[in-house]
Design a protein around this motif. Structure first.
Motif, PDB file in Angstrom:
ATOM      1  N   ALA A  27     -43.415  23.809 -10.537  1.00  0.00           N
ATOM      2  CA  ALA A  27     -44.664  24.304 -11.113  1.00  0.00           C
ATOM      3  C   ALA A  27     -45.314  25.345 -10.212  1.00  0.00           C
ATOM      4  CB  ALA A  27     -45.622  23.143 -11.356  1.00  0.00           C
ATOM      5  N   ASP A  28     -45.244  25.120  -8.907  1.00  0.00           N
ATOM      6  CA  ASP A  28     -45.851  26.061  -7.965  1.00  0.00           C
ATOM      7  C   ASP A  28     -45.071  27.371  -7.897  1.00  0.00           C
ATOM      8  OD1 ASP A  28     -47.859  24.208  -7.276  1.00  0.00           O
ATOM      9  OD2 ASP A  28     -46.502  23.234  -5.876  1.00  0.00           O
ATOM     10  N   VAL A  29     -43.744  27.275  -8.004  1.00  0.00           N
ATOM     11  CA  VAL A  29     -42.927  28.490  -8.020  1.00  0.00           C
ATOM     12  C   VAL A  29     -43.283  29.345  -9.232  1.00  0.00           C
ATOM     13  CG1 VAL A  29     -40.570  29.386  -8.321  1.00  0.00           C
ATOM     14  CG2 VAL A  29     -40.999  27.531  -6.709  1.00  0.00           C
ATOM     15  N   CYS A  30     -43.416  28.703 -10.391  1.00  0.00           N
ATOM     16  CA  CYS A  30     -43.766  29.433 -11.610  1.00  0.00           C
ATOM     17  C   CYS A  30     -45.163  30.057 -11.502  1.00  0.00           C
ATOM     18  CB  CYS A  30     -43.688  28.510 -12.821  1.00  0.00           C
ATOM     19  SG  CYS A  30     -42.023  27.949 -13.216  1.00  0.00           S
ATOM     20  N   ALA A  31     -46.106  29.303 -10.936  1.00  0.00           N
ATOM     21  CA  ALA A  31     -47.470  29.820 -10.788  1.00  0.00           C
ATOM     22  C   ALA A  31     -47.506  31.004  -9.833  1.00  0.00           C
ATOM     23  CB  ALA A  31     -48.391  28.707 -10.304  1.00  0.00           C
ATOM     24  N   LEU A  32     -46.792  30.882  -8.720  1.00  0.00           N
ATOM     25  CA  LEU A  32     -46.762  31.973  -7.741  1.00  0.00           C
ATOM     26  C   LEU A  32     -46.091  33.210  -8.322  1.00  0.00           C
ATOM     27  CD1 LEU A  32     -47.362  32.884  -4.850  1.00  0.00           C
ATOM     28  CD2 LEU A  32     -45.128  31.951  -4.170  1.00  0.00           C
ATOM     29  N   GLY A  33     -45.046  32.988  -9.136  1.00  0.00           N
ATOM     30  CA  GLY A  33     -44.348  34.119  -9.737  1.00  0.00           C
ATOM     31  C   GLY A  33     -45.205  34.914 -10.700  1.00  0.00           C
ATOM     32  N   GLY A  34     -46.285  34.310 -11.178  1.00  0.00           N
ATOM     33  CA  GLY A  34     -47.167  35.011 -12.097  1.00  0.00           C
ATOM     34  C   GLY A  34     -48.251  35.819 -11.406  1.00  0.00           C
ATOM     35  N   CYS A  35     -48.270  35.798 -10.070  1.00  0.00           N
ATOM     36  CA  CYS A  35     -49.335  36.490  -9.337  1.00  0.00           C
ATOM     37  C   CYS A  35     -49.131  37.999  -9.272  1.00  0.00           C
ATOM     38  CB  CYS A  35     -49.434  35.929  -7.921  1.00  0.00           C
ATOM     39  SG  CYS A  35     -50.036  34.227  -7.860  1.00  0.00           S
ATOM     40  N   SER A  36     -47.891  38.440  -9.166  1.00  0.00           N
ATOM     41  CA  SER A  36     -47.627  39.875  -9.059  1.00  0.00           C
ATOM     42  C   SER A  36     -46.149  40.131  -9.350  1.00  0.00           C
ATOM     43  CB  SER A  36     -47.969  40.396  -7.659  1.00  0.00           C
ATOM     44  OG  SER A  36     -47.060  39.876  -6.700  1.00  0.00           O
ATOM     45  N   ARG A  37     -45.819  41.393  -9.494  1.00  0.00           N
ATOM     46  CA  ARG A  37     -44.432  41.754  -9.774  1.00  0.00           C
ATOM     47  C   ARG A  37     -43.529  41.419  -8.586  1.00  0.00           C
ATOM     48  NH1 ARG A  37     -43.689  47.683 -11.964  1.00  0.00           N
ATOM     49  NH2 ARG A  37     -45.049  46.699 -13.526  1.00  0.00           N
ATOM     50  N   SER A  38     -44.014  41.652  -7.391  1.00  0.00           N
ATOM     51  CA  SER A  38     -43.188  41.372  -6.210  1.00  0.00           C
ATOM     52  C   SER A  38     -42.960  39.870  -6.043  1.00  0.00           C
ATOM     53  CB  SER A  38     -43.843  41.941  -4.956  1.00  0.00           C
ATOM     54  OG  SER A  38     -45.137  41.385  -4.770  1.00  0.00           O
ATOM     55  N   TRP A  39     -44.011  39.059  -6.288  1.00  0.00           N
ATOM     56  CA  TRP A  39     -43.832  37.617  -6.203  1.00  0.00           C
ATOM     57  C   TRP A  39     -42.920  37.115  -7.315  1.00  0.00           C
ATOM     58  CZ3 TRP A  39     -44.173  34.845  -2.226  1.00  0.00           C
ATOM     59  CH2 TRP A  39     -45.150  35.048  -1.250  1.00  0.00           C
ATOM     60  N   ARG A  40     -42.975  37.754  -8.473  1.00  0.00           N
ATOM     61  CA  ARG A  40     -42.087  37.350  -9.557  1.00  0.00           C
ATOM     62  C   ARG A  40     -40.627  37.535  -9.144  1.00  0.00           C
ATOM     63  NH1 ARG A  40     -43.627  40.689 -13.247  1.00  0.00           N
ATOM     64  NH2 ARG A  40     -45.412  39.384 -13.817  1.00  0.00           N
ATOM     65  N   GLY A  41     -40.357  38.645  -8.477  1.00  0.00           N
ATOM     66  CA  GLY A  41     -38.991  38.881  -8.021  1.00  0.00           C
ATOM     67  C   GLY A  41     -38.530  37.825  -7.039  1.00  0.00           C
ATOM     68  N   ASP A  44     -38.040  34.409  -8.833  1.00  0.00           N
ATOM     69  CA  ASP A  44     -36.916  34.376  -9.773  1.00  0.00           C
ATOM     70  C   ASP A  44     -35.573  34.406  -9.058  1.00  0.00           C
ATOM     71  OD1 ASP A  44     -38.553  34.234 -11.948  1.00  0.00           O
ATOM     72  OD2 ASP A  44     -38.371  36.332 -12.523  1.00  0.00           O
ATOM     73  N   ALA A  45     -35.586  34.469  -7.745  1.00  0.00           N
ATOM     74  CA  ALA A  45     -34.346  34.587  -6.979  1.00  0.00           C
ATOM     75  C   ALA A  45     -33.432  33.397  -7.226  1.00  0.00           C
ATOM     76  CB  ALA A  45     -34.667  34.723  -5.500  1.00  0.00           C
ATOM     77  N   ASP A  46     -32.146  33.665  -7.274  1.00  0.00           N
ATOM     78  CA  ASP A  46     -31.156  32.612  -7.525  1.00  0.00           C
ATOM     79  C   ASP A  46     -31.233  31.493  -6.493  1.00  0.00           C
ATOM     80  OD1 ASP A  46     -29.833  32.961  -9.902  1.00  0.00           O
ATOM     81  OD2 ASP A  46     -27.865  33.179  -8.976  1.00  0.00           O
ATOM     82  N   CYS A  47     -31.442  31.862  -5.226  1.00  0.00           N
ATOM     83  CA  CYS A  47     -31.455  30.835  -4.169  1.00  0.00           C
ATOM     84  C   CYS A  47     -32.597  29.835  -4.364  1.00  0.00           C
ATOM     85  CB  CYS A  47     -31.531  31.497  -2.799  1.00  0.00           C
ATOM     86  SG  CYS A  47     -33.032  32.481  -2.532  1.00  0.00           S
ATOM     87  N   ILE A  48     -33.710  30.285  -4.928  1.00  0.00           N
ATOM     88  CA  ILE A  48     -34.845  29.388  -5.164  1.00  0.00           C
ATOM     89  C   ILE A  48     -34.497  28.367  -6.234  1.00  0.00           C
ATOM     90  CG2 ILE A  48     -37.257  29.242  -5.905  1.00  0.00           C
ATOM     91  CD1 ILE A  48     -36.848  30.613  -3.197  1.00  0.00           C
ATOM     92  N   TRP A  49     -33.953  28.831  -7.343  1.00  0.00           N
ATOM     93  CA  TRP A  49     -33.670  27.941  -8.466  1.00  0.00           C
ATOM     94  C   TRP A  49     -32.408  27.121  -8.258  1.00  0.00           C
ATOM     95  CZ3 TRP A  49     -37.238  26.711 -11.843  1.00  0.00           C
ATOM     96  CH2 TRP A  49     -38.358  27.536 -11.917  1.00  0.00           C
ATOM     97  N   GLU A  50     -31.499  27.611  -7.433  1.00  0.00           N
ATOM     98  CA  GLU A  50     -30.337  26.791  -7.078  1.00  0.00           C
ATOM     99  C   GLU A  50     -30.790  25.568  -6.288  1.00  0.00           C
ATOM    100  OE1 GLU A  50     -26.087  26.978  -4.639  1.00  0.00           O
ATOM    101  OE2 GLU A  50     -27.380  28.753  -4.723  1.00  0.00           O
ATOM    102  N   ARG A  51     -31.708  25.763  -5.332  1.00  0.00           N
ATOM    103  CA  ARG A  51     -32.226  24.635  -4.553  1.00  0.00           C
ATOM    104  C   ARG A  51     -32.928  23.628  -5.455  1.00  0.00           C
ATOM    105  NH1 ARG A  51     -37.050  22.991  -2.733  1.00  0.00           N
ATOM    106  NH2 ARG A  51     -38.066  24.850  -3.590  1.00  0.00           N
TER     107      ARG A  51
END
Length: 242
Positions: A27-41, A44-51
């Motif tokens: 939930a925190d990853v999704c919230a942080l990704g909505g803060c800006s384009r750079s945070w979204r990138g 959304d990184a594969d290493c984050i979602w693989e973990r």
């Protein structure tokens, strides 16, 4: 590193942004990704979602790894697996809902719900927390998640207690009605005895809840006592054991 007066977090180097995101939950990853384009990138990184995938569904990680390299990234795989879990668990929740009569659930339906959860491939404790510890669910559904976590997933009661508190359902109360069959005494059968026990979900993870969990787990105690039905009640409410 000093940020600009406007607090441009986009100035953070990519490796630091990834390090921040890697310490967060879904939930925190999704919230942080909505803060800006750079945070979204970064989020959304594969290493984050693989973990996140490997932590939530370790048994499914090997097969998922092959799929991630062939077809899609880890985030898409995570979302797909989450949706499969949501669908499978919602079927159990719907079954319980349709089996509840006047706020009570017969023991046979309760035990069937536990068995149906065990048939869902790769279900883990995080899935229980996502879907069964929700405040939108009834206390009986919360109880089923608690029971399944301890008895089938072998999660420590202390960890289950922490999860219940985090989801703000530990104070919910259930009432277990027991039927004790009358024994035979000199050719006469003594009357059946009924007993009601009221206990909070949080207390079920403690020593005083061990006996009730044993009744729920086996469905019978000493061959003469079994769970007749369960009533759901909330502290301070008007419902009572009957």
């Amino acid at each position: 590193m000093e940020l600009s007066p406007a607090g441009r977090w986009a100035d953070l180097p990519e490796d630091i942004a990834l390090a921040v995101a890697s310490r967060l939950q879904e939930a925190d990853v999704c919230a942080l990704g909505g803060c800006s384009r750079s945070w979204r990138g970064a989020c959304d990184a594969d290493c984050i979602w693989e973990r996140l995938f490997r932590c939530r569904w370790p048994a499914a990680s090997a097969e998922a790894s092959a799929s991630a390299s062939r077809v899609q990234g880890w985030k898409a795989l995570y979302i797909s697996q989450h949706r499969r879990m949501a669908f499978a668990i919602s079927n159990v929740i719907e079954f319980v809902g349709s089996s509840i009569n006047d706020g009570s659930l017969e023991s046979e339906y309760y035990l069937k719900a536990i068995a149906d959860l065990a048939l869902i491939p790769d279900i883990g404790f995080l899935d229980v927390q996502f879907f069964l510890f929700s405040r939108n669910c009834s206390a009986i559904i919360n109880l089923i998640g608690l029971h399944y976590s301890i008895a089938s997933l072998h999660v420590l009661p202390t960890e289950v207690s922490k999860a219940l508190q985090a989801h703000r359902v530990s104070e919910r109360v259930v009432c277990v009605n027991l039927l004790k069959l009358g024994r035979w005494f000199y050719g006469f059968r003594l009357p059946d005895e009924y007993e009601s026990r009221k206990i909070s979900l949080g207390e079920l993870t403690m020593a005083e809840g061990a006996e009730i969990l044993a009744i729920l787990n086996r469905g019978a105690v000493h061959e003469v006592q079994h769970m007749h039905r369960m009533n759901e009640s909330l502290k301070g409410g008007n419902q009572r054991c009957n």
